[in-house]
Design a protein around this motif. Structure first.
Motif, PDB file in Angstrom:
ATOM      1  N   LYS A  54      -3.893  -0.883  -0.991  1.00 23.98           N
ATOM      2  CA  LYS A  54      -4.549   0.353  -1.409  1.00 23.98           C
ATOM      3  C   LYS A  54      -3.495   1.355  -1.892  1.00 23.98           C
ATOM      4  O   LYS A  54      -2.371   1.383  -1.387  1.00 23.98           O
ATOM      5  CB  LYS A  54      -5.329   0.970  -0.248  1.00 23.98           C
ATOM      6  CG  LYS A  54      -6.543   0.165   0.199  1.00 23.98           C
ATOM      7  CD  LYS A  54      -7.302   0.899   1.297  1.00 23.98           C
ATOM      8  CE  LYS A  54      -8.559   0.122   1.709  1.00 23.98           C
ATOM      9  NZ  LYS A  54      -9.328   0.840   2.761  1.00 23.98           N
ATOM     10  N   ASN A  55      -3.913   2.183  -2.855  1.00 27.13           N
ATOM     11  CA  ASN A  55      -3.079   3.293  -3.315  1.00 27.13           C
ATOM     12  C   ASN A  55      -1.721   2.803  -3.816  1.00 27.13           C
ATOM     13  O   ASN A  55      -0.671   3.117  -3.251  1.00 27.13           O
ATOM     14  CB  ASN A  55      -2.883   4.340  -2.202  1.00 27.13           C
ATOM     15  CG  ASN A  55      -4.191   4.762  -1.577  1.00 27.13           C
ATOM     16  OD1 ASN A  55      -5.191   4.923  -2.279  1.00 27.13           O
ATOM     17  ND2 ASN A  55      -4.199   4.922  -0.267  1.00 27.13           N
ATOM     18  N   CYS A  79      -7.570  -5.073  -4.686  1.00 29.98           N
ATOM     19  CA  CYS A  79      -6.916  -3.808  -4.374  1.00 29.98           C
ATOM     20  C   CYS A  79      -7.836  -2.628  -4.685  1.00 29.98           C
ATOM     21  O   CYS A  79      -8.775  -2.753  -5.466  1.00 29.98           O
ATOM     22  CB  CYS A  79      -5.621  -3.670  -5.165  1.00 29.98           C
ATOM     23  SG  CYS A  79      -4.331  -4.853  -4.684  1.00 29.98           S
ATOM     24  N   GLU A  80      -7.524  -1.490  -4.085  1.00 27.17           N
ATOM     25  CA  GLU A  80      -8.312  -0.272  -4.306  1.00 27.17           C
ATOM     26  C   GLU A  80      -7.380   0.886  -4.627  1.00 27.17           C
ATOM     27  O   GLU A  80      -6.388   1.096  -3.941  1.00 27.17           O
ATOM     28  CB  GLU A  80      -9.145   0.061  -3.069  1.00 27.17           C
ATOM     29  CG  GLU A  80     -10.090   1.236  -3.279  1.00 27.17           C
ATOM     30  CD  GLU A  80     -11.084   1.417  -2.146  1.00 27.17           C
ATOM     31  OE1 GLU A  80     -11.803   2.425  -2.178  1.00 27.17           O
ATOM     32  OE2 GLU A  80     -11.137   0.557  -1.259  1.00 27.17           O
ATOM     33  N   ASN A  81      -7.727   1.609  -5.680  1.00 30.07           N
ATOM     34  CA  ASN A  81      -6.986   2.771  -6.144  1.00 30.07           C
ATOM     35  C   ASN A  81      -5.633   2.341  -6.733  1.00 30.07           C
ATOM     36  O   ASN A  81      -4.589   2.442  -6.078  1.00 30.07           O
ATOM     37  CB  ASN A  81      -6.795   3.812  -5.042  1.00 30.07           C
ATOM     38  CG  ASN A  81      -6.387   5.160  -5.612  1.00 30.07           C
ATOM     39  OD1 ASN A  81      -6.583   5.427  -6.795  1.00 30.07           O
ATOM     40  ND2 ASN A  81      -5.800   5.998  -4.771  1.00 30.07           N
ATOM     41  N   SER A 102       0.822  -1.215   0.000  1.00 28.32           N
ATOM     42  CA  SER A 102       0.000   0.000   0.000  1.00 28.32           C
ATOM     43  C   SER A 102       0.855   1.264   0.000  1.00 28.32           C
ATOM     44  O   SER A 102       1.915   1.319   0.648  1.00 28.32           O
ATOM     45  CB  SER A 102      -0.923   0.011   1.208  1.00 28.32           C
ATOM     46  OG  SER A 102      -1.915  -0.985   1.108  1.00 28.32           O
TER      47      SER A 102
END
Length: 215
Positions: free
Chosen positions: A70-71, A147-149, A23
């Motif tokens: 994330k990110n 996953c996100e972003n 992340s």
């Protein structure tokens, strides 16, 4: 260790095994950076939770992997080279034009894809669908999983073992200004699978299979 930042790969050739993104990390390839991925399947062990043609399993790690992060980002103007060829990875598809020879292993042998389909249809837990060493199912190139972003921007990708950009169960993915030149078997350019809010723009797909395939 500080919770995020930019990992910079400078100009030059760099041989590596699988890369794992965490992340808040941006893997950034400067101009003329050339990342060469190992062609030794053992370097992609131990097996990880991944997917092959829509079926989850434990298999060789993708070349670049992120799991429940994330990110994350892969950016820059360098090249990611999977080094797949008619000598490495592609013959497992079982096609003569990709280096397969009679009597050598292929993905349609009973221990490979047919076994995976049986395990899936019988409801066998993913943790028990173990492949990897001794089997012949190729890894994806870039696979953010749950996953996100996610941002993949600017890089060139070539010589992939299998699917190239494979967001799996992700939310908010942007593929921007990417150039893919990869003519191997099943070299789909970008296959968003079970994902939402995916934006693909300004990119060039010169591939051996689908350019973009929504799963």
């Amino acid at each position: 260790k500080i919770g995020g930042g930019k990992v910079i790969i400078p100009s030059g050739d760099f041989l590596t095994g699988p890369i794992v993104l965490k992340s808040n990390v941006n893997l950034h390839l400067e101009k003329s950076a050339n990342v060469l991925f190992s062609t030794n399947p053992d370097d992609y062990l131990p097996v990880v939770h991944t997917s092959y043609e829509g079926v989850e399993l434990m298999n060789y790690s993708p070349l670049i992997r992120a799991y429940k992060q994330k990110n994350i980002a892969i950016t820059g103007s360098g090249t990611l080279n999977g080094q797949a060829s008619n000598e490495h990875w592609w013959p497992w598809a079982g096609k003569d034009i990709y280096g397969w020879k009679q009597g050598t292993p292929k993905q349609h042998d009973s221990i490979n894809l047919p076994r995976l389909f049986i395990l899936n249809e019988s409801g066998t837990p993913v943790s028990e669908r173990i492949f990897g060493k001794g089997y012949h199912l190729r890894p994806s190139f870039i696979q953010p999983f749950e996953c996100e972003n996610v941002l993949i921007q600017g890089v060139t990708i070539t010589n992939a073992p299998f699917w190239i950009i494979h967001p799996l169960k992700c939310n908010f993915v942007r593929v921007d200004g990417v150039t893919i030149n990869s003519h191997g078997v099943n070299n789909d350019g970008c296959d968003p699978e079970y994902s939402k809010n995916v934006h693909i723009t300004n990119s060039t797909f010169n591939t051996g299979d689908d350019c973009i395939a929504i799963k």
